[in-house]
Design a protein around this motif. Structure first.
Motif, PDB file in Angstrom:
ATOM      1  N   ALA A  91       0.827  -1.212   0.000  1.00 15.15           N
ATOM      2  CA  ALA A  91       0.000   0.000   0.000  1.00 15.15           C
ATOM      3  C   ALA A  91       0.861   1.261   0.000  1.00 15.15           C
ATOM      4  O   ALA A  91       0.518   2.250  -0.655  1.00 15.15           O
ATOM      5  CB  ALA A  91      -0.928  -0.005   1.210  1.00 15.15           C
ATOM      6  N   LEU A  92       1.968   1.233   0.717  1.00 13.67           N
ATOM      7  CA  LEU A  92       2.853   2.399   0.737  1.00 13.67           C
ATOM      8  C   LEU A  92       3.442   2.653  -0.650  1.00 13.67           C
ATOM      9  O   LEU A  92       3.459   3.795  -1.128  1.00 13.67           O
ATOM     10  CB  LEU A  92       3.973   2.206   1.755  1.00 13.67           C
ATOM     11  N   ALA A  93       3.920   1.614  -1.309  1.00 10.56           N
ATOM     12  CA  ALA A  93       4.468   1.758  -2.658  1.00 10.56           C
ATOM     13  C   ALA A  93       3.391   2.252  -3.620  1.00 10.56           C
ATOM     14  O   ALA A  93       3.634   3.153  -4.438  1.00 10.56           O
ATOM     15  CB  ALA A  93       5.067   0.440  -3.144  1.00 10.56           C
ATOM     16  N   ALA A  94       2.196   1.688  -3.518  1.00  8.82           N
ATOM     17  CA  ALA A  94       1.090   2.117  -4.382  1.00  8.82           C
ATOM     18  C   ALA A  94       0.711   3.572  -4.089  1.00  8.82           C
ATOM     19  O   ALA A  94       0.392   4.331  -5.014  1.00  8.82           O
ATOM     20  CB  ALA A  94      -0.112   1.203  -4.188  1.00  8.82           C
ATOM     21  N   GLY A  95       0.766   3.957  -2.832  1.00 11.29           N
ATOM     22  CA  GLY A  95       0.465   5.339  -2.464  1.00 11.29           C
ATOM     23  C   GLY A  95       1.457   6.322  -3.050  1.00 11.29           C
ATOM     24  O   GLY A  95       1.076   7.391  -3.546  1.00 11.29           O
ATOM     25  N   VAL A  96       2.739   5.967  -3.011  1.00 10.96           N
ATOM     26  CA  VAL A  96       3.757   6.835  -3.616  1.00 10.96           C
ATOM     27  C   VAL A  96       3.512   6.938  -5.119  1.00 10.96           C
ATOM     28  O   VAL A  96       3.584   8.022  -5.709  1.00 10.96           O
ATOM     29  CB  VAL A  96       5.190   6.332  -3.316  1.00 10.96           C
ATOM     30  N   SER A  97       3.176   5.822  -5.749  1.00  8.60           N
ATOM     31  CA  SER A  97       2.895   5.828  -7.187  1.00  8.60           C
ATOM     32  C   SER A  97       1.695   6.721  -7.512  1.00  8.60           C
ATOM     33  O   SER A  97       1.738   7.501  -8.465  1.00  8.60           O
ATOM     34  CB  SER A  97       2.631   4.408  -7.690  1.00  8.60           C
ATOM     35  N   ALA A  98       0.647   6.594  -6.734  1.00 10.75           N
ATOM     36  CA  ALA A  98      -0.558   7.401  -6.976  1.00 10.75           C
ATOM     37  C   ALA A  98      -0.263   8.894  -6.818  1.00 10.75           C
ATOM     38  O   ALA A  98      -0.726   9.708  -7.635  1.00 10.75           O
ATOM     39  CB  ALA A  98      -1.672   6.978  -6.024  1.00 10.75           C
ATOM     40  N   THR A  99       0.495   9.248  -5.817  1.00 11.34           N
ATOM     41  CA  THR A  99       0.809  10.672  -5.636  1.00 11.34           C
ATOM     42  C   THR A  99       1.706  11.191  -6.760  1.00 11.34           C
ATOM     43  O   THR A  99       1.623  12.366  -7.119  1.00 11.34           O
ATOM     44  CB  THR A  99       1.470  10.954  -4.272  1.00 11.34           C
ATOM     45  N   THR A 100       2.518  10.323  -7.326  1.00  8.98           N
ATOM     46  CA  THR A 100       3.375  10.720  -8.447  1.00  8.98           C
ATOM     47  C   THR A 100       2.526  11.114  -9.649  1.00  8.98           C
ATOM     48  O   THR A 100       2.813  12.106 -10.325  1.00  8.98           O
ATOM     49  CB  THR A 100       4.327   9.574  -8.825  1.00  8.98           C
ATOM     50  N   VAL A 101       1.479  10.360  -9.906  1.00 11.67           N
ATOM     51  CA  VAL A 101       0.585  10.669 -11.015  1.00 11.67           C
ATOM     52  C   VAL A 101      -0.155  11.982 -10.758  1.00 11.67           C
ATOM     53  O   VAL A 101      -0.429  12.749 -11.684  1.00 11.67           O
ATOM     54  CB  VAL A 101      -0.402   9.505 -11.253  1.00 11.67           C
ATOM     55  N   LEU A 102      -0.436  12.273  -9.500  1.00  9.25           N
ATOM     56  CA  LEU A 102      -1.154  13.493  -9.125  1.00  9.25           C
ATOM     57  C   LEU A 102      -0.281  14.751  -9.219  1.00  9.25           C
ATOM     58  O   LEU A 102      -0.781  15.840  -9.494  1.00  9.25           O
ATOM     59  CB  LEU A 102      -1.702  13.331  -7.695  1.00  9.25           C
ATOM     60  N   MET A 103       1.011  14.605  -9.013  1.00  2.16           N
ATOM     61  CA  MET A 103       1.921  15.758  -8.941  1.00  2.16           C
ATOM     62  C   MET A 103       1.818  16.738 -10.105  1.00  2.16           C
ATOM     63  O   MET A 103       1.748  17.940  -9.886  1.00  2.16           O
ATOM     64  CB  MET A 103       3.366  15.282  -8.779  1.00  2.16           C
TER      65      MET A 103
END
Length: 186
Positions: A91-103
């Protein structure tokens, strides 16, 4: 004959160090991709630089990382209990990935939605990547000194190569590559 079997044992012990190095390298590449290059952010429709977006997200994220690491250290036993569950790691890795797309969608001077995207991307990338960083620290701490050196060298080389690749990509390809890095690191 004994030296050959010893050499084989040494070769088989390289695997975990290289894997940790690749994980650290992927994480290091993500940091560079997200915060040390405008490639992820492209340029605004009017041709202006997106550097204020990068600067704002980085500032918010680094504050969130520092606070997250301080909380993890202060609540060490709870942190260990949280990190003991593999789904948390994913979940932490997926969360970092999701925020990257949002940036790339954030803007300090844009609409309220763009400002909210910027704040969420900064705060959540800091929280997710801060706790994820604890995992990487644990993995590195398990290695011998030789293993740590191997992991560090592998990490540095791999992160550098990934960052060079990232900087020559069109932003439409750079975003998925940057978002893939936390997953690859995991």
């Amino acid at each position: 004959m004994t030296s050959i079997s010893t050499d084989k044992n040494q070769l088989s012990s390289i695997g975990p160090e290289v894997l940790v190095g690749l994980g650290l390298g992927s994480n290091g590449a993500w940091v560079s991709m997200a915060f040390k290059s405008l490639t992820l952010y492209g340029s605004a429709p009017d041709g202006t630089s997106k550097e204020p977006v990068l600067d704002a997200i980085y500032l918010i994220s680094i504050v969130a990382v520092c606070l997250t690491l301080a909380v993890c250290a202060a609540l060490e036993k709870r942190t260990w209990r949280l990190l003991a569950h593999f789904p948390v790691y994913v979940a932490l890795a997926a969360g970092v990935s999701a925020t990257t797309v949002l940036m790339p969608f954030g803007s300090p001077s844009g609409t309220e939605l763009q400002q909210l995207a910027l704040i969420c991307a900064g705060v959540f990338s800091g929280i997710f990547s801060g706790v994820f960083l604890v995992y990487l620290g644990i993995a590195l701490s398990q290695l011998t000194l030789k293993g740590k050196v191997t992991a560090a060298a592998t990490s540095t080389i791999f992160a550098s190569l990934l960052f060079v690749l990232f900087n020559v990509l069109h932003p439409d390809l750079a975003i998925p590559l940057a978002a893939l890095m936390p997953i690859a690191s995991a």
